[in-house]
Enzyme design. Sequence first.
Site, PDB file in Angstrom:
ATOM      1  N   GLY A   1       0.830  -1.197   0.000  1.00 22.70           N
ATOM      2  CA  GLY A   1       0.000   0.000   0.000  1.00 22.70           C
ATOM      3  C   GLY A   1       0.863   1.245   0.000  1.00 22.70           C
TER       4      GLY A   1
ATOM      5  N   GLN B   1       3.137   9.905   1.123  1.00 21.67           N
ATOM      6  CA  GLN B   1       4.439   9.221   0.991  1.00 21.67           C
ATOM      7  C   GLN B   1       5.170   9.579  -0.299  1.00 21.67           C
ATOM      8  OE1 GLN B   1       2.641   5.185   2.140  1.00 21.67           O
ATOM      9  NE2 GLN B   1       4.724   5.055   2.925  1.00 21.67           N
TER      10      GLN B   1
ATOM     11  N   CYS C   1       6.607  -0.365   6.770  1.00 23.41           N
ATOM     12  CA  CYS C   1       6.154   0.785   5.983  1.00 23.41           C
ATOM     13  C   CYS C   1       7.247   1.165   4.992  1.00 23.41           C
ATOM     14  CB  CYS C   1       5.866   1.941   6.927  1.00 23.41           C
ATOM     15  SG  CYS C   1       5.375   3.464   6.093  1.00 23.41           S
ATOM     16  N   LEU C   2       6.869   1.482   3.754  1.00 22.52           N
ATOM     17  CA  LEU C   2       7.861   1.873   2.744  1.00 22.52           C
ATOM     18  C   LEU C   2       8.613   3.144   3.150  1.00 22.52           C
ATOM     19  CD1 LEU C   2       5.891   1.203  -0.578  1.00 22.52           C
ATOM     20  CD2 LEU C   2       7.747  -0.163   0.395  1.00 22.52           C
TER      21      LEU C   2
ATOM     22  N   HIS D   1      -3.470   0.986   8.304  1.00 15.88           N
ATOM     23  CA  HIS D   1      -2.135   1.575   8.164  1.00 15.88           C
ATOM     24  C   HIS D   1      -2.164   2.759   7.192  1.00 15.88           C
ATOM     25  CE1 HIS D   1       2.409   1.094   7.721  1.00 15.88           C
ATOM     26  NE2 HIS D   1       2.096   1.872   6.709  1.00 15.88           N
ATOM     27  N   GLU D   2      -2.801   2.546   6.040  1.00 10.32           N
ATOM     28  CA  GLU D   2      -2.793   3.599   5.003  1.00 10.32           C
ATOM     29  C   GLU D   2      -3.674   4.781   5.406  1.00 10.32           C
ATOM     30  OE1 GLU D   2      -0.503   3.407   2.905  1.00 10.32           O
ATOM     31  OE2 GLU D   2      -0.061   1.293   3.197  1.00 10.32           O
TER      32      GLU D   2
ATOM     33  N   HIS E   1      -1.886   7.063   7.677  1.00 14.31           N
ATOM     34  CA  HIS E   1      -0.953   7.973   6.986  1.00 14.31           C
ATOM     35  C   HIS E   1      -1.631   9.309   6.655  1.00 14.31           C
ATOM     36  CE1 HIS E   1       2.896   6.063   6.219  1.00 14.31           C
ATOM     37  NE2 HIS E   1       2.343   4.962   5.748  1.00 14.31           N
TER      38      HIS E   1
HETATM   39 NI    NI Z   1       3.204   3.094   5.474  1.00 16.07          NI
END
Ligand code: NI
Length: 154
Positions: free
Chosen positions: A46, A51, A91-92, A133-134, A137
């Site tokens: 995701g 991000q 997380c990226l 999670h997303e 953000h």
């Molecule tokens: Ni993330």
Amino acid sequence: MATRKIVEYGDPILRKKSRPVEKFDQRLWTLLDDMKHTMYAAEGAGLAAVQVGVLRRVIVMDCSRDGSDFLELINPEILETEGKQVGKEGCLSVPGETGITARPMTVKVKAQDRNGNWCVYKGTELKARCFCHEIDHLDGILYIDRIIPGAVEE
Ligand code: NI
């Protein structure tokens, strides 16, 4: 489609609240296409617009990671949650790290698609975790804020 640079932990933008999308236009569609490309290139499940440095309430997701469960969520809201899961999360924007967090087992979400139509989605296990999670953000929350100190995976 272009790959955009993923913002990493320490950049203050990740702590900002994203604004709702009001225009469902070419600019949004380019953002969505670039986010999709960026997510698959980084092998993530995701990605939120913040991000890639865009403070808008836009998410792309694919918990299958093979293109079979690709979702675009615009202005998403959690409608219902049920149960609990404790497990590993990463997380990226926080490369190379993971932590144990608690999330609901099932999550029901409503979101607009790229044309502005409202849709309802339901996810369990990894997909429920990913929705939470997303959406976090979009409010400047990172999974590291939710790590349970000393916890082990159930
Ligand atoms: Ni993330």
